[in-house]
Design an enzyme around this catalytic site. Sequence first.
Site, PDB file in Angstrom:
ATOM      1  N   HIS A   1     -26.406 -11.001  49.632  1.00  0.00           N
ATOM      2  CA  HIS A   1     -25.900  -9.757  49.063  1.00  0.00           C
ATOM      3  C   HIS A   1     -27.015  -8.936  48.409  1.00  0.00           C
ATOM      4  O   HIS A   1     -28.031  -9.480  47.973  1.00  0.00           O
ATOM      5  CB  HIS A   1     -24.806 -10.053  48.042  1.00  0.00           C
ATOM      6  CG  HIS A   1     -23.535 -10.538  48.654  1.00  0.00           C
ATOM      7  ND1 HIS A   1     -22.372 -10.680  47.950  1.00  0.00           N
ATOM      8  CD2 HIS A   1     -23.231 -10.901  49.930  1.00  0.00           C
ATOM      9  CE1 HIS A   1     -21.412 -11.105  48.749  1.00  0.00           C
ATOM     10  NE2 HIS A   1     -21.919 -11.259  49.956  1.00  0.00           N
TER      11      HIS A   1
ATOM     12  N   GLU B   1     -27.135  -7.419  45.545  1.00  0.00           N
ATOM     13  CA  GLU B   1     -27.367  -7.772  44.149  1.00  0.00           C
ATOM     14  C   GLU B   1     -28.209  -9.043  44.052  1.00  0.00           C
ATOM     15  O   GLU B   1     -29.113  -9.136  43.213  1.00  0.00           O
ATOM     16  CB  GLU B   1     -26.030  -7.985  43.418  1.00  0.00           C
ATOM     17  CG  GLU B   1     -25.092  -6.811  43.489  1.00  0.00           C
ATOM     18  CD  GLU B   1     -24.137  -6.829  44.690  1.00  0.00           C
ATOM     19  OE1 GLU B   1     -23.038  -6.260  44.560  1.00  0.00           O
ATOM     20  OE2 GLU B   1     -24.487  -7.406  45.755  1.00  0.00           O
TER      21      GLU B   1
END
Length: 155
Positions: free
Chosen positions: A82, A84
Amino acid sequence: MKGVRQRPSWDQYFMEISALVSSRSTCLRRQVGAVLIRDRQIISTGYNGAPSGTAHCSEKGCLRERLGIPSGERHEICRGTHAEQNAIIQAARHGAETDGSTLYCTHLPCLQCVKMLINAGVGSVVYCGGYPDPLAEELLDEAGVHVVCWKEGQP
Protein backbone atom coordinates in the site's frame (compact mmCIF):
# COMPACT_ATOMS: atom_id res chain seq x y z
CA MET A 1 -2.96 43.21 -7.74
CA LYS A 2 -3.86 42.26 -11.28
CA GLY A 3 -2.41 39.03 -12.69
CA VAL A 4 -1.34 37.58 -9.32
CA ARG A 5 -2.25 33.94 -9.01
CA GLN A 6 -3.63 32.49 -5.80
CA ARG A 7 -1.16 30.26 -3.99
CA PRO A 8 -2.55 26.91 -2.87
CA SER A 9 -2.98 26.25 0.84
CA TRP A 10 -0.54 23.76 2.38
CA ASP A 11 -3.28 21.11 2.44
CA GLN A 12 -4.14 21.70 -1.21
CA TYR A 13 -0.45 21.66 -2.17
CA PHE A 14 0.27 18.35 -0.43
CA MET A 15 -3.01 16.75 -1.57
CA GLU A 16 -2.17 17.63 -5.17
CA ILE A 17 1.26 16.06 -4.70
CA SER A 18 -0.36 12.88 -3.32
CA ALA A 19 -2.56 12.74 -6.43
CA LEU A 20 0.50 13.08 -8.65
CA VAL A 21 2.32 10.36 -6.66
CA SER A 22 -0.68 8.05 -7.22
CA SER A 23 -0.06 8.26 -10.98
CA ARG A 24 2.98 5.96 -10.44
CA SER A 25 0.74 3.19 -9.07
CA THR A 26 0.72 -0.11 -10.92
CA CYS A 27 -2.43 -1.41 -9.21
CA LEU A 28 -5.19 -2.35 -11.62
CA ARG A 29 -7.97 -1.63 -9.11
CA ARG A 30 -7.16 1.61 -7.31
CA GLN A 31 -4.36 4.16 -7.65
CA VAL A 32 -3.32 5.52 -4.25
CA GLY A 33 -0.66 8.09 -3.44
CA ALA A 34 0.71 9.11 -0.04
CA VAL A 35 3.05 11.86 1.12
CA LEU A 36 4.56 12.06 4.61
CA ILE A 37 5.18 15.63 5.76
CA ARG A 38 7.09 16.95 8.74
CA ASP A 39 7.41 20.68 9.39
CA ARG A 40 5.89 21.39 5.95
CA GLN A 41 8.65 19.39 4.26
CA ILE A 42 8.19 16.17 2.30
CA ILE A 43 10.03 13.37 4.07
CA SER A 44 8.80 10.54 1.83
CA THR A 45 6.23 9.47 -0.71
CA GLY A 46 4.63 6.17 -1.61
CA TYR A 47 2.25 4.67 -4.11
CA ASN A 48 0.67 1.24 -4.23
CA GLY A 49 2.38 -1.42 -6.26
CA ALA A 50 4.45 -4.58 -6.21
CA PRO A 51 7.69 -4.68 -4.17
CA SER A 52 10.84 -3.40 -5.85
CA GLY A 53 12.34 -5.81 -8.33
CA THR A 54 9.18 -7.88 -8.76
CA ALA A 55 6.64 -7.94 -11.57
CA HIS A 56 3.88 -5.37 -11.36
CA CYS A 57 0.20 -6.26 -11.30
CA SER A 58 -0.09 -4.45 -14.63
CA GLU A 59 2.22 -7.20 -15.98
CA LYS A 60 0.98 -10.22 -14.00
CA GLY A 61 -2.70 -9.38 -13.65
CA CYS A 62 -4.69 -8.92 -10.47
CA LEU A 63 -4.92 -11.99 -8.25
CA ARG A 64 -7.66 -10.36 -6.17
CA GLU A 65 -9.71 -9.73 -9.30
CA ARG A 66 -9.25 -13.33 -10.48
CA LEU A 67 -10.38 -14.63 -7.08
CA GLY A 68 -13.33 -12.23 -6.88
CA ILE A 69 -12.18 -10.61 -3.63
CA PRO A 70 -14.16 -7.44 -2.90
CA SER A 71 -12.37 -4.13 -2.36
CA GLY A 72 -11.35 -3.60 1.26
CA GLU A 73 -11.15 -7.29 2.13
CA ARG A 74 -8.31 -9.82 2.42
CA HIS A 75 -5.47 -7.34 1.88
CA GLU A 76 -2.93 -10.11 2.38
CA ILE A 77 -3.91 -11.62 -0.98
CA CYS A 78 -2.23 -9.01 -3.14
CA ARG A 79 1.15 -8.53 -4.79
CA GLY A 80 1.11 -4.86 -3.95
CA THR A 81 2.29 -2.85 -1.00
CA HIS A 82 0.00 0.00 0.00
CA ALA A 83 0.99 3.62 -0.62
CA GLU A 84 1.01 4.43 3.10
CA GLN A 85 3.23 1.42 3.82
CA ASN A 86 5.63 2.45 1.07
CA ALA A 87 5.80 6.00 2.47
CA ILE A 88 6.70 4.64 5.94
CA ILE A 89 9.23 2.21 4.42
CA GLN A 90 10.90 4.96 2.37
CA ALA A 91 11.13 7.21 5.43
CA ALA A 92 12.78 4.35 7.36
CA ARG A 93 15.21 3.54 4.54
CA HIS A 94 16.36 7.14 4.39
CA GLY A 95 16.40 7.79 8.13
CA ALA A 96 13.57 10.32 8.15
CA GLU A 97 11.76 10.87 11.45
CA THR A 98 8.04 10.08 11.20
CA ASP A 99 7.03 10.93 14.77
CA GLY A 100 4.55 13.81 14.69
CA SER A 101 4.36 13.81 10.90
CA THR A 102 1.26 14.25 8.74
CA LEU A 103 0.20 11.80 6.07
CA TYR A 104 -1.52 13.25 3.00
CA CYS A 105 -3.21 10.45 1.11
CA THR A 106 -5.61 10.13 -1.78
CA HIS A 107 -7.71 7.65 0.26
CA LEU A 108 -8.49 6.98 3.90
CA PRO A 109 -5.97 4.33 5.00
CA CYS A 110 -7.11 0.75 5.58
CA LEU A 111 -6.88 -0.97 8.97
CA GLN A 112 -3.44 -2.51 8.27
CA CYS A 113 -1.99 0.85 7.23
CA VAL A 114 -3.62 2.64 10.17
CA LYS A 115 -1.90 0.31 12.63
CA MET A 116 1.45 1.03 10.97
CA LEU A 117 0.82 4.78 10.88
CA ILE A 118 -0.05 4.82 14.58
CA ASN A 119 3.10 2.87 15.47
CA ALA A 120 5.20 5.14 13.24
CA GLY A 121 3.98 8.11 15.31
CA VAL A 122 2.06 9.82 12.52
CA GLY A 123 -0.01 12.51 14.24
CA SER A 124 -2.40 13.55 11.47
CA VAL A 125 -3.98 12.07 8.36
CA VAL A 126 -5.45 14.22 5.60
CA TYR A 127 -7.23 12.30 2.86
CA CYS A 128 -9.72 13.04 0.11
CA GLY A 129 -11.15 9.74 -1.14
CA GLY A 130 -13.38 7.45 0.79
CA TYR A 131 -12.27 3.95 1.68
CA PRO A 132 -14.71 3.11 4.45
CA ASP A 133 -13.16 1.03 7.19
CA PRO A 134 -14.97 1.62 10.52
CA LEU A 135 -12.34 -0.18 12.61
CA ALA A 136 -9.55 1.88 11.01
CA GLU A 137 -11.46 5.06 11.86
CA GLU A 138 -12.05 3.83 15.42
CA LEU A 139 -8.34 3.08 15.95
CA LEU A 140 -7.29 6.47 14.56
CA ASP A 141 -9.67 8.16 16.99
CA GLU A 142 -8.58 6.00 19.93
CA ALA A 143 -4.90 6.73 19.21
CA GLY A 144 -5.60 10.46 19.03
CA VAL A 145 -4.57 10.79 15.39
CA HIS A 146 -6.14 13.92 13.92
CA VAL A 147 -8.07 13.00 10.74
CA VAL A 148 -9.27 15.48 8.11
CA CYS A 149 -11.33 14.65 5.05
CA TRP A 150 -10.11 17.24 2.56
CA LYS A 151 -12.41 18.31 -0.23
CA GLU A 152 -11.07 19.80 -3.47
CA GLY A 153 -11.54 23.53 -3.52
CA GLN A 154 -10.90 23.92 0.20
CA PRO A 155 -8.47 26.64 1.17
